[in-house]
Design a protein around this motif. Structure first.
Motif, PDB file in Angstrom:
ATOM      1  N   UNK A  22       0.804  -1.218   0.000  1.00 18.85           N
ATOM      2  CA  UNK A  22       0.000   0.000   0.000  1.00 18.85           C
ATOM      3  C   UNK A  22       0.838   1.269   0.000  1.00 18.85           C
ATOM      4  N   UNK A  23       1.983   1.230   0.710  1.00 17.02           N
ATOM      5  CA  UNK A  23       2.740   2.487   0.815  1.00 17.02           C
ATOM      6  C   UNK A  23       4.221   2.385   0.453  1.00 17.02           C
ATOM      7  N   UNK A  24       4.695   1.179   0.159  1.00 23.33           N
ATOM      8  CA  UNK A  24       6.079   1.026  -0.293  1.00 23.33           C
ATOM      9  C   UNK A  24       7.134   1.122   0.790  1.00 23.33           C
ATOM     10  N   UNK A  25       6.727   1.248   2.056  1.00 26.07           N
ATOM     11  CA  UNK A  25       7.672   1.310   3.169  1.00 26.07           C
ATOM     12  C   UNK A  25       7.561   0.038   3.992  1.00 26.07           C
ATOM     13  N   UNK A  26       8.652  -0.689   4.190  1.00 28.22           N
ATOM     14  CA  UNK A  26       8.570  -1.926   4.970  1.00 28.22           C
ATOM     15  C   UNK A  26       8.186  -1.647   6.423  1.00 28.22           C
ATOM     16  N   UNK A  27       7.122  -2.229   6.915  1.00 33.25           N
ATOM     17  CA  UNK A  27       6.792  -2.101   8.339  1.00 33.25           C
ATOM     18  C   UNK A  27       7.759  -2.944   9.173  1.00 33.25           C
ATOM     19  N   UNK A  28       7.635  -2.832  10.483  1.00 33.37           N
ATOM     20  CA  UNK A  28       8.569  -3.485  11.410  1.00 33.37           C
ATOM     21  C   UNK A  28       7.835  -4.523  12.237  1.00 33.37           C
ATOM     22  N   UNK A  29       8.443  -5.689  12.372  1.00 33.52           N
ATOM     23  CA  UNK A  29       7.924  -6.747  13.238  1.00 33.52           C
ATOM     24  C   UNK A  29       8.965  -7.063  14.304  1.00 33.52           C
ATOM     25  N   UNK A  30       8.614  -6.812  15.560  1.00 33.42           N
ATOM     26  CA  UNK A  30       9.466  -7.192  16.697  1.00 33.42           C
ATOM     27  C   UNK A  30       8.819  -8.421  17.321  1.00 33.42           C
ATOM     28  N   UNK A  31       9.429  -9.554  17.113  1.00 32.97           N
ATOM     29  CA  UNK A  31       8.818 -10.852  17.414  1.00 32.97           C
ATOM     30  C   UNK A  31       9.472 -11.500  18.622  1.00 32.97           C
ATOM     31  N   UNK A  32       8.669 -12.183  19.422  1.00 30.06           N
ATOM     32  CA  UNK A  32       9.152 -12.887  20.603  1.00 30.06           C
ATOM     33  C   UNK A  32       9.407 -14.354  20.298  1.00 30.06           C
ATOM     34  N   UNK A  33      10.665 -14.758  20.401  1.00 28.34           N
ATOM     35  CA  UNK A  33      11.055 -16.162  20.308  1.00 28.34           C
ATOM     36  C   UNK A  33      11.535 -16.577  21.700  1.00 28.34           C
ATOM     37  N   UNK A  34      12.620 -17.301  21.800  1.00 28.28           N
ATOM     38  CA  UNK A  34      13.145 -17.695  23.105  1.00 28.28           C
ATOM     39  C   UNK A  34      14.402 -18.510  22.956  1.00 28.28           C
ATOM     40  N   UNK A  35      15.222 -18.549  24.005  1.00 24.15           N
ATOM     41  CA  UNK A  35      16.469 -19.313  23.918  1.00 24.15           C
ATOM     42  C   UNK A  35      16.235 -20.810  24.050  1.00 24.15           C
ATOM     43  N   UNK A  36      14.982 -21.224  24.140  1.00 22.62           N
ATOM     44  CA  UNK A  36      14.688 -22.644  24.005  1.00 22.62           C
ATOM     45  C   UNK A  36      15.157 -23.180  22.667  1.00 22.62           C
TER      46      UNK A  36
ATOM     47  N   UNK B 283       6.484 -37.897  34.197  1.00 29.16           N
ATOM     48  CA  UNK B 283       5.218 -38.136  33.489  1.00 29.16           C
ATOM     49  C   UNK B 283       4.063 -37.444  34.192  1.00 29.16           C
ATOM     50  N   UNK B 284       4.092 -37.430  35.516  1.00 27.77           N
ATOM     51  CA  UNK B 284       2.990 -36.846  36.283  1.00 27.77           C
ATOM     52  C   UNK B 284       2.982 -35.325  36.209  1.00 27.77           C
ATOM     53  N   UNK B 285       4.143 -34.730  36.426  1.00 23.69           N
ATOM     54  CA  UNK B 285       4.205 -33.273  36.558  1.00 23.69           C
ATOM     55  C   UNK B 285       4.491 -32.536  35.249  1.00 23.69           C
ATOM     56  N   UNK B 286       5.073 -33.253  34.294  1.00 25.80           N
ATOM     57  CA  UNK B 286       5.409 -32.622  33.012  1.00 25.80           C
ATOM     58  C   UNK B 286       4.916 -33.497  31.862  1.00 25.80           C
ATOM     59  N   UNK B 287       3.611 -33.700  31.763  1.00 24.24           N
ATOM     60  CA  UNK B 287       3.077 -34.635  30.755  1.00 24.24           C
ATOM     61  C   UNK B 287       3.374 -34.210  29.324  1.00 24.24           C
ATOM     62  N   UNK B 288       3.558 -32.931  29.092  1.00 23.85           N
ATOM     63  CA  UNK B 288       3.866 -32.459  27.734  1.00 23.85           C
ATOM     64  C   UNK B 288       5.367 -32.384  27.483  1.00 23.85           C
ATOM     65  N   UNK B 289       6.166 -32.883  28.431  1.00 27.58           N
ATOM     66  CA  UNK B 289       7.613 -32.790  28.305  1.00 27.58           C
ATOM     67  C   UNK B 289       8.132 -31.523  28.965  1.00 27.58           C
ATOM     68  N   UNK B 290       9.438 -31.460  29.167  1.00 30.70           N
ATOM     69  CA  UNK B 290      10.024 -30.300  29.820  1.00 30.70           C
ATOM     70  C   UNK B 290      11.427 -30.053  29.295  1.00 30.70           C
ATOM     71  N   UNK B 291      11.809 -28.789  29.259  1.00 31.08           N
ATOM     72  CA  UNK B 291      13.167 -28.401  28.860  1.00 31.08           C
ATOM     73  C   UNK B 291      14.032 -28.134  30.079  1.00 31.08           C
ATOM     74  N   UNK B 292      13.541 -28.463  31.269  1.00 40.24           N
ATOM     75  CA  UNK B 292      14.259 -28.137  32.499  1.00 40.24           C
ATOM     76  C   UNK B 292      15.561 -28.912  32.653  1.00 40.24           C
ATOM     77  N   UNK B 293      15.785 -29.917  31.821  1.00 42.15           N
ATOM     78  CA  UNK B 293      17.052 -30.650  31.881  1.00 42.15           C
ATOM     79  C   UNK B 293      18.012 -30.273  30.776  1.00 42.15           C
ATOM     80  N   UNK B 294      17.632 -29.339  29.933  1.00 39.79           N
ATOM     81  CA  UNK B 294      18.466 -28.973  28.784  1.00 39.79           C
ATOM     82  C   UNK B 294      19.423 -27.846  29.123  1.00 39.79           C
ATOM     83  N   UNK B 295      20.449 -27.699  28.292  1.00 36.52           N
ATOM     84  CA  UNK B 295      21.318 -26.528  28.325  1.00 36.52           C
ATOM     85  C   UNK B 295      20.799 -25.515  27.317  1.00 36.52           C
ATOM     86  N   UNK B 296      20.870 -24.238  27.702  1.00 39.22           N
ATOM     87  CA  UNK B 296      20.518 -23.158  26.785  1.00 39.22           C
ATOM     88  C   UNK B 296      21.385 -21.960  27.180  1.00 39.22           C
TER      89      UNK B 296
END
Length: 343
Positions: free
Chosen positions: A103-117, A295-308
């Protein structure tokens, strides 16, 4: 000042960013649109901040792809602070930004949230990693496979930037801690509590003993919620800088880690265990979660044992100045335990 569209306004990160935008000295010159799931919260947003801050809350969610595209197409700057892994939503936002560019020829800006996961490995708490990523070392980051958490969305944004119709800046917080504060929290509009450390606290309270994955030898970076929000505003303020720092880049090199120290997961488990032990619950040393507990507390899995592990060098080189440290993070555990017990 630009038109702003922000997602995740009621969330921990998005709410903290929005609170800073509302406090910005030039905020009265901006138009702000936020999207929220609840009609009740949208009404409260509009009553509380609408007239004073030129804010409009729209009812919708990340599943409303046509609405996301429409709102993004009307914005000059989009803060995406909701689901870092929702690729259809990210594509809808990018489609709207392509419409804006057409519409205007100027690139808009996207500041996106990712994560160190995106840096996480399969250490399972049994080892530390010697690999520390720098957001100035783009070839190193490009060794990350597309199967890593958040990576497919991040790569989609980088590709969009390479096509020239949008400028993408990707913020990757590490372990965020601390209670969010400000007008959104005061009005009951924002989740003010983090996830990783409160989750460990709640699980430890349920099992009556501070815990960890494996031996807790893995390392993660950490950053206070106020410092995270500060990074977004640092990037935002640089958009209109006629002579920005050389490392204020977007697209392929537009990755900005958020960290101000690092910790082992053992140290967090130990801090929790000591507090619980002082209350007569368990020993002062954390114990390993059993397979059944995982399995009980983290049924969807967990990254708490990973390095990041990472160094947030790019943000610092463009003016970001975080103030809270790992010491503050470990000290915050006490407040988290108190909050969980009060609930």
């Amino acid at each position: 000042m630009p038109k702003i569209f922000l997602t995740g306004a009621t969330g921990y990160i998005g709410g903290a960013v929005l609170a800073r935008i509302l406090e910005h000295p030039l905020q009265h010159l901006s138009e702000i649109t936020v999207i929220v799931r609840s009609a009740e919260k949208a009404s409260l947003f509009n009553r509380t901040f609408g007239k004073k801050h030129n804010l409009n809350a729209v009812v919708g969610s990340y599943s409303d792809l046509a609405l996301l595209r429409e709102l993004a197409a009307d914005a000059d700057v989009v803060f995406a602070c909701a689901d870092a892994d929702d690729l259809p939503a990210a594509k809808a936002i990018l489609s709207g930004m392509r419409d804006k560019y057409s519409a205007n020829g100027t690139p808009p800006v996207l500041i996106h949230t990712s994560g160190t996961g995106v840096l996480s490995d399969d250490a399972d708490g049994m080892r530390a990693s010697s690999t520390i990523y720098s957001d100035l070392d783009i070839p190193q980051l490009e060794t990350l496979p597309s199967t890593q958490p958040h990576r497919d969305v991040d790569l989609t944004l980088v590709e969009a930037d390479s096509q020239g119709y949008v400028k993408t800046y990707i913020v990757l917080p590490s372990t965020i801690y601390g209670f969010a504060s400000g007008p959104l929290v005061e009005n009951g509009l924002q989740n003010w509590r983090s996830q990783q450390i409160p989750r460990l606290v709640n699980v430890s309270l349920q099992r009556g003993q501070g815990g960890m994955v494996g031996k807790g030898k893995n390392w993660w970076g950490n950053v206070h919620i106020d410092d995270v929000a500060k990074l977004y505003i640092t990037l935002f303020d640089l958009l209109d800088n006629p002579s920005p720092p050389s490392n204020f880049t977007h697209g392929r090199a537009g990755f900005y880690f958020a960290e101000n120290g690092e910790h082992t997961l053992y140290s967090v488990g130990e801090a929790i265990a000591k507090l619980l032990s002082n209350m007569g619950k368990g020993s002062p040393a954390p114990t390993t979660f059993s397979a059944s507990e995982i399995r009980q507390y983290f049924p969807a899995g967990t990254s708490l044992g990973s390095n990041s592990r990472c160094h947030a060098e790019r943000g610092r080189q463009v003016g970001w100045r975080p103030s809270r440290t790992t010491h503050d993070m470990l000290q915050s555990v006490g407040a988290e335990v108190e909050e969980s017990l009060s609930r």
